[in-house]
Design an enzyme around this catalytic site. Structure first.
Site, mmCIF file in Angstrom:
data_model
loop_
_atom_site.group_PDB
_atom_site.id
_atom_site.type_symbol
_atom_site.label_atom_id
_atom_site.label_comp_id
_atom_site.label_asym_id
_atom_site.label_seq_id
_atom_site.Cartn_x
_atom_site.Cartn_y
_atom_site.Cartn_z
ATOM 1 N N GLU A 115 0.841 -1.210 0.000
ATOM 2 C CA GLU A 115 0.000 0.000 0.000
ATOM 3 C C GLU A 115 0.870 1.252 0.000
ATOM 4 O O GLU A 115 2.065 1.197 0.264
ATOM 5 C CB GLU A 115 -0.944 -0.017 1.216
ATOM 6 C CG GLU A 115 -0.281 -0.427 2.500
ATOM 7 C CD GLU A 115 -1.308 -0.758 3.601
ATOM 8 O OE1 GLU A 115 -1.233 -0.114 4.653
ATOM 9 O OE2 GLU A 115 -2.150 -1.658 3.392
ATOM 10 N N LYS A 117 2.570 4.697 1.222
ATOM 11 C CA LYS A 117 2.953 5.228 2.528
ATOM 12 C C LYS A 117 2.522 6.691 2.555
ATOM 13 O O LYS A 117 3.124 7.541 1.903
ATOM 14 C CB LYS A 117 4.458 5.110 2.746
ATOM 15 C CG LYS A 117 4.895 5.570 4.120
ATOM 16 C CD LYS A 117 6.356 5.250 4.380
ATOM 17 C CE LYS A 117 6.740 5.500 5.825
ATOM 18 N NZ LYS A 117 6.553 6.890 6.248
ATOM 19 N N ASP A 119 1.961 10.464 3.447
ATOM 20 C CA ASP A 119 2.853 11.460 4.049
ATOM 21 C C ASP A 119 2.028 12.436 4.877
ATOM 22 O O ASP A 119 1.776 13.569 4.491
ATOM 23 C CB ASP A 119 3.611 12.204 2.946
ATOM 24 C CG ASP A 119 4.816 12.946 3.494
ATOM 25 O OD1 ASP A 119 5.113 12.796 4.700
ATOM 26 O OD2 ASP A 119 5.451 13.685 2.725
ATOM 27 N N TYR A 227 -4.769 2.258 8.333
ATOM 28 C CA TYR A 227 -3.860 1.243 7.785
ATOM 29 C C TYR A 227 -3.492 0.122 8.756
ATOM 30 O O TYR A 227 -2.719 -0.752 8.407
ATOM 31 C CB TYR A 227 -2.591 1.874 7.211
ATOM 32 C CG TYR A 227 -1.820 2.772 8.163
ATOM 33 C CD1 TYR A 227 -1.271 2.286 9.348
ATOM 34 C CD2 TYR A 227 -1.620 4.112 7.841
ATOM 35 C CE1 TYR A 227 -0.558 3.121 10.193
ATOM 36 C CE2 TYR A 227 -0.913 4.951 8.680
ATOM 37 C CZ TYR A 227 -0.379 4.450 9.867
ATOM 38 O OH TYR A 227 0.312 5.265 10.700
ATOM 39 N N LYS A 316 11.056 3.694 0.490
ATOM 40 C CA LYS A 316 10.852 5.126 0.300
ATOM 41 C C LYS A 316 11.147 5.573 -1.133
ATOM 42 O O LYS A 316 12.033 5.041 -1.798
ATOM 43 C CB LYS A 316 11.771 5.912 1.259
ATOM 44 C CG LYS A 316 11.572 5.572 2.725
ATOM 45 C CD LYS A 316 10.371 6.270 3.303
ATOM 46 C CE LYS A 316 10.665 7.715 3.577
ATOM 47 N NZ LYS A 316 10.924 8.027 4.971
ATOM 48 N N CYS A 410 16.964 43.436 -20.873
ATOM 49 C CA CYS A 410 17.015 41.992 -21.108
ATOM 50 C C CYS A 410 18.465 41.509 -21.017
ATOM 51 O O CYS A 410 19.340 42.072 -21.681
ATOM 52 C CB CYS A 410 16.441 41.683 -22.486
ATOM 53 S SG CYS A 410 16.712 39.978 -23.013
ATOM 54 N N CYS A 413 19.608 40.349 -24.807
ATOM 55 C CA CYS A 413 19.779 41.266 -25.940
ATOM 56 C C CYS A 413 19.861 42.735 -25.539
ATOM 57 O O CYS A 413 20.098 43.591 -26.385
ATOM 58 C CB CYS A 413 18.657 41.073 -26.954
ATOM 59 S SG CYS A 413 17.073 41.733 -26.396
ATOM 60 N N CYS A 428 10.862 40.727 -22.259
ATOM 61 C CA CYS A 428 11.825 41.447 -23.080
ATOM 62 C C CYS A 428 11.059 42.033 -24.261
ATOM 63 O O CYS A 428 10.265 41.351 -24.888
ATOM 64 C CB CYS A 428 12.889 40.466 -23.568
ATOM 65 S SG CYS A 428 13.837 41.115 -24.951
ATOM 66 N N CYS A 434 15.921 39.557 -30.145
ATOM 67 C CA CYS A 434 16.468 38.863 -28.980
ATOM 68 C C CYS A 434 16.806 37.409 -29.335
ATOM 69 O O CYS A 434 15.939 36.662 -29.780
ATOM 70 C CB CYS A 434 15.457 38.892 -27.848
ATOM 71 S SG CYS A 434 16.069 38.109 -26.361
HETATM 72 S S1 IVH Z 1 1.929 0.555 9.026
HETATM 73 C C1 IVH Z 1 4.193 -0.702 13.156
HETATM 74 N N1 IVH Z 1 1.089 1.588 6.797
HETATM 75 O O1 IVH Z 1 4.724 5.463 8.450
HETATM 76 C C2 IVH Z 1 3.972 0.469 12.299
HETATM 77 N N2 IVH Z 1 2.327 2.976 8.263
HETATM 78 O O2 IVH Z 1 7.530 4.849 9.737
HETATM 79 C C3 IVH Z 1 2.797 0.210 11.439
HETATM 80 N N3 IVH Z 1 2.590 5.270 7.451
HETATM 81 O O3 IVH Z 1 4.294 6.133 11.803
HETATM 82 C C4 IVH Z 1 2.690 1.250 10.418
HETATM 83 N N4 IVH Z 1 1.451 5.010 5.604
HETATM 84 O O4 IVH Z 1 2.544 7.047 10.286
HETATM 85 C C5 IVH Z 1 1.773 1.811 7.923
HETATM 86 N N5 IVH Z 1 0.231 2.352 4.779
HETATM 87 C C6 IVH Z 1 0.906 2.578 5.933
HETATM 88 C C7 IVH Z 1 1.467 3.824 6.231
HETATM 89 C C8 IVH Z 1 2.177 3.987 7.418
HETATM 90 C C9 IVH Z 1 2.134 5.853 6.349
HETATM 91 C C10 IVH Z 1 3.431 5.962 8.478
HETATM 92 C C11 IVH Z 1 2.931 5.791 9.865
HETATM 93 C C12 IVH Z 1 4.110 5.355 10.675
HETATM 94 C C13 IVH Z 1 5.256 5.550 9.748
HETATM 95 C C14 IVH Z 1 6.265 4.444 9.963
#
Ligand code: IVH
Length: 674
Positions: A115, A117, A119, A227, A316, A410, A413, A428, A434
């Site tokens: 899935e 991650k 932010d 999640y 990452k 400019c 030119c 310009c 130019c």
């Molecule tokens: S699972 C035991 N799933 O990433 C930790 N974390 O570095 C279980 N995060 O603090 C985390 N998306 O805030 C999980 N699909 C995802 C995530 C996710 C973002 C973040 C989460 C956690 C950090 C871990």
């Protein structure tokens, strides 16, 4: 007065309907009710609750608008610590993760739930008997802050779990974030209301969640994505992580739409690549993908090592933002003459490449972000987008940081840089000469509706300019017989096509004034305006001499277009290019002016003396100049008018000696009106 049962039932029905609609709207993205009808239900519930306060429940949707401000956040001790994930930055770390899992589980068919991650900010939510009771931040992983009041305002988070088979207690983990579209809207609003803009959606989400006044939080569009489950009692655990996510979705939580199942390291890396490609078009920011062993019993077998699970890893993406310093601010000239300030940066690795330049877009943007040479800045490179300076780090501002000044000439030119009142972009004004704009200018010059030189297209212009065969349009007409060889030697050209092109160039020499004016590529002058100008002025020289006031007498020419035209013809480089074209034989039949070209003021010389009753000296000067007149400092036989006010001295005397026409302010105004 106790609430009658009808009110109790009605409140419960309204709460149900409103939450069903919220879920359809914010979780399923499938609205079921028009906004107005939703508002009506909402107001009805608010009215009932204000009549019978005992009807207010902790999970009432009316609570989503935010409660009383807090003095400080309380502390929450996490029953299950909120751990972090180990990170992988390179493919071989994903390979090693997969190998470790297979070895520990003693089989090769390990299934992974994969899935995005998110932010955002890690959050934990506690539900008792189906109702949301407490929400907290991660904090140090063991103790977090109680942000329950703010979380209630997160529209896509269930205040009451949906469905029938509900757990007695449930602790859900997930991420609070701001969608990119909501972030853009919030920042646009911050900008227009003069408030500080947020640097990115993550900062905006963090700032909004940590508001002590939940009413402020309520106005910030936050979202929650689930999640994981930390604890659950009174319901059966499914066998897999995917099963758990399906259970959460059924209870009304939003989970990642991009989640998938896969096996083996190839599957992991394919997913990484696929999401990496989709990253720019996802509705939210992500900083990687997460691989999780899907079976929960296998997760338990793998267990934890120090503060991270062994059954999951975050792979990452390269960071899209990084810090660096501004070494200089220079300007670049684009193909259309747009002048863009560019920050020269100390090299920094961001978005997967080393970046040394970032765009600052335009002068207003530089001012708004207050970027100065010497500043430490956040640079962003997302996907293939040109790197940009997001914000400065104000705390690191050096005393000797130097502010940016837009050059008046400019850098390529030397022509005058113009910025029209309604435009953010400076340009310009040397379009014809130019080097930065040469290709564009030549293509336009040769185009069908301009000089109509058949065969002079993209590829050819590219070669002519790159090989310095043609620098300005007049060079086209100067190639002569030698041109044949040169042209035939270019790519995709042969003797025949070169001869055809030369013939087309020669044929284009005889044209019309309208086409010629259009071909010059004056900003804001399209074909129709060029035709109007040609008709109105009849002769090119009439047009060249016209001031803005006369130009505005042409139908449809307003102050902006008039300014463009007058800037263009005031630029000596452009006049020279025009002279060269005429000298090279470009010709047309000149006509008689249709418009009125005389003006009481155009071309006349004025001297101002004494104090005028209402106008300052500068205002009078501007008005005279705008009407095409000149203002001189001293009186001579060449002076046409002397405008005299109170306490006019020697200049007035001299004007009287020379019998010049002397005006007072009202006479000047009359003259200007004519
Ligand atoms: S699972 C035991 N799933 O990433 C930790 N974390 O570095 C279980 N995060 O603090 C985390 N998306 O805030 C999980 N699909 C995802 C995530 C996710 C973002 C973040 C989460 C956690 C950090 C871990």
């Amino acid at each position: 007065m106790a609430a009658p049962t009808t009110a109790v039932d009605r409140a419960a029905a309204l709460r149900g309907a409103i939450e069903r609609h919220n879920h359809a709207y914010y979780v399923l993205d499938q609205p079921t009710l028009p906004d107005a009808e939703f508002d009506q239900l909402f107001r009805e519930l608010q009215a009932l609750e204000s009549d019978y306060p005992e009807l207010v429940t902790a999970d009432s949707p009316t609570r989503r608008v935010g409660g009383q401000p807090l003095a400080a956040f309380g502390q929450v001790k996490h029953g299950v610590p909120m751990l972090s994930l180990n990170n992988a930055f390179a493919p071989d770390e994903a390979v090693a993760f997969d190998r470790r899992c297979r070895e520990a589980l003693e089989h090769d068919n390990v299934e992974y739930a994969v899935e995005p991650k998110f932010d955002g900010l890690a959050i934990t939510l506690i539900y008792q008997h189906g109702a949301f009771v407490t929400g907290a931040t991660r904090g140090d992983g063991f103790n977090g802050e109680d942000v329950t009041a703010n979380l209630r305002t997160v529209r896509n988070m269930p205040l009451r779990l949906q469905g029938s088979m509900l757990p007695e207690s449930l602790e859900v983990r997930g991420e609070v974030l701001m969608l990119r579209s909501d972030f853009e809207r919030l920042n646009a609003h911050q900008r227009t209301s003069g408030a500080k803009e947020f640097v990115n959606p993550r900062n905006a989400a963090a700032g909004s969640l940590r508001q002590l006044d939940p009413k402020v939080s309520a106005r910030r569009p936050l979202r929650f994505f689930a999640y994981a489950v930390a604890e659950m009692a009174g319901a059966e655990w499914p066998a897999t992580h995917a099963g758990l996510m399906a259970l959460l979705a059924g209870w009304g939580f939003k989970v990642a739409a991009e989640a998938a199942l896969t096996t083996a390291v190839d599957g992991l890396l394919e997913y990484y690549a696929r999401i990496g490609e989709a990253r720019p078009s996802l509705p939210y920011d992500i900083d990687g993908v997460v691989y999780k062993v899907n079976r929960l019993d296998e997760q338990a077998t793998l267990g934890f090592v120090s503060r991270a699970p062994r059954f999951a890893i975050a792979h990452k993406f390269p960071a899209q933002e990084a810090l660096t310093t501004v070494e200089a601010i220079e300007v670049q000239v684009g193909r259309t003459g747009a002048i863009t300030p560019v920050a020269r940066l100390a090299p920094v690795f961001v978005g997967g490449v080393t970046v040394t330049n970032a765009t600052l877009h335009n002068e207003d943007e530089v001012r708004r972000k207050d970027v100065r040479v010497g500043d430490t800045v956040i640079v962003r490179r997302a996907g293939d987008v040109i790197p940009e300076v997001v914000a400065i780090v104000a705390e690191k501002r050096a005393d000797d940081a130097v502010a940016f000044v837009m050059p008046t000439a400019c850098p390529v030119c030397g022509s005058v840089v113009e910025k029209l009142p309604d435009e953010a972009i400076a340009r310009c004004s040397g379009g014809l000469v130019c080097p930065a704009q040469r290709k564009q200018a030549l293509l336009h010059f040769a185009s069908r509706r301009a000089m109509d030189i058949e065969g002079l297209g993209d590829k050819l212009v590219e070669q002519l300019v790159d090989n310095a065969i043609v620098k300005s349009p007049a060079d086209l007409y100067k190639m002569g017989i030698l041109g044949l060889q040169t042209l035939a030697g270019l790519e995709r050209m042969a003797d025949k096509s070169a001869a055809n092109l030369l013939a087309a160039i020669a044929a284009s020499k005889t044209t019309t004034l309208a086409r010629f004016i259009y071909a010059l590529g004056i900003r804001n002058v399209g074909e129709a305006t060029a035709r109007d100008l040609a008709r109105h002025f009849g002769k090119l020289d009439n047009l060249l001499e016209a001031g803005e006031e006369l130009l505005m007498r042409v139908p449809d020419v307003g102050p902006v277009v008039a300014a463009s035209i007058s800037h263009f013809f005031r630029e000596p480089h452009n006049l020279e290019a025009i002279a060269q074209l005429r000298a090279a034989g470009v010709n047309w039949t000149e006509g008689e002016a249709v418009g009125n070209l005389s003006s009481a003021i155009a071309g006349k010389t004025f001297v101002l003396t004494g104090a005028l009753p209402t106008l300052t000296r500068d205002e009078a000067r501007d008005m005279i100049e705008a009407a095409g007149g000149k203002v001189a400092g001293s009186v001579s036989k060449k002076t046409d008018y002397v405008v005299a006010g109170a306490e006019a001295g020697s200049k007035l005397e001299k004007a009287q000696q020379l019998s010049l026409t002397i005006l007072d302010e009202s006479q000047l105004r009359e003259l200007l009106q004519q």
